[in-house]
Design a protein around this motif. Sequence first.
Motif, PDB file in Angstrom:
ATOM      1  N   TYR A   1      13.646  44.560  76.353  1.00 41.69           N
ATOM      2  CA  TYR A   1      13.024  43.041  76.992  1.00 41.69           C
ATOM      3  C   TYR A   1      13.779  43.284  78.494  1.00 41.69           C
ATOM      4  O   TYR A   1      13.595  42.088  79.116  1.00 41.69           O
ATOM      5  CB  TYR A   1      13.908  42.325  76.234  1.00 41.69           C
TER       6      TYR A   1
ATOM      7  N   CYS B   1       4.752  44.235  72.288  1.00 43.61           N
ATOM      8  CA  CYS B   1       6.261  43.941  71.791  1.00 43.61           C
ATOM      9  C   CYS B   1       6.176  43.365  70.269  1.00 43.61           C
ATOM     10  O   CYS B   1       6.828  43.988  69.388  1.00 43.61           O
ATOM     11  CB  CYS B   1       6.998  43.225  72.712  1.00 43.61           C
TER      12      CYS B   1
ATOM     13  N   THR C   1       7.229  36.281  72.431  1.00 45.35           N
ATOM     14  CA  THR C   1       8.070  37.238  71.527  1.00 45.35           C
ATOM     15  C   THR C   1       8.805  36.509  70.175  1.00 45.35           C
ATOM     16  O   THR C   1       9.524  37.290  69.515  1.00 45.35           O
ATOM     17  CB  THR C   1       8.935  38.338  72.231  1.00 45.35           C
TER      18      THR C   1
END
Length: 257
Positions: free
Chosen positions: A98, A122, A190
């Motif tokens: 991240y 992701c 995410t």
Amino acid sequence: MKRKDYEKELRKLQVQLCYLQEWVKEKKLRVIILFEGRDAAGKGGTIKAITEKVSPRVFRVVALPAPSDRQKTQLFLQRYIEYFPAGGEIVIFDRSWYNRAGVEYVMGFCSPEEHTRFLELCPQVEKFAVDGGIILIKLWLEVGMDEQERRFEARIEDPLRQWKLSPMDTESYRRWYEYSRARDIMLDATNSKHAPWTIIRSDDKRRARLNCIAHVLGMIPYKKVSRDKVRLPKRSKKGSYDDQASLRGMKFVAERY
């Protein structure tokens, strides 16, 4: 939170972490715990509280430096995946992939296209890991503006903490709202069902550590593994000799204390 109360509760949780450790080894579980958050949010102290009483062979901490020239040419997640756990391991990432959604995006170390591509891919990569049996726990430590400033000032004044303060830290202090927007974009893109984020308020470091450990314990179902009680055997006298006399004449460290 008072230190005495904190240490009492911390010990209870650390005992449970030891039980968890044996369960993870017994069942060959694979666990990843991600620690993200602003600079000075308390990630290092929390990780230390988790790993203080457990085996580094089970709880492995990964804190990667900036990528090398070779690593910059790899797939972005490639250098992180090689540290993923085998059976019986818990890998703690002190910052993770991240970085691309945080410092790299804010500081211009990646292009807007690379940032967008990361946010798209992701969740898919994390689903691949979770579907493969990995327990993925994502934690964001959120420190307030005033508390972050206080901690930075403490680092400036304390020679034992000055190593924690880098030019990147001071720049992140200046760009508070840019980091806030980057955080919001990251969480929105995410925070998936298979790999959700959990936010921990960390202005009170001690409470944050306790709350974090309690959360982690609650995320991994475990039981105390029964073990036979260890009993020390009698020392053998075979071949006995004065093993201290044989050290005479050797150089010992000066006993200053």
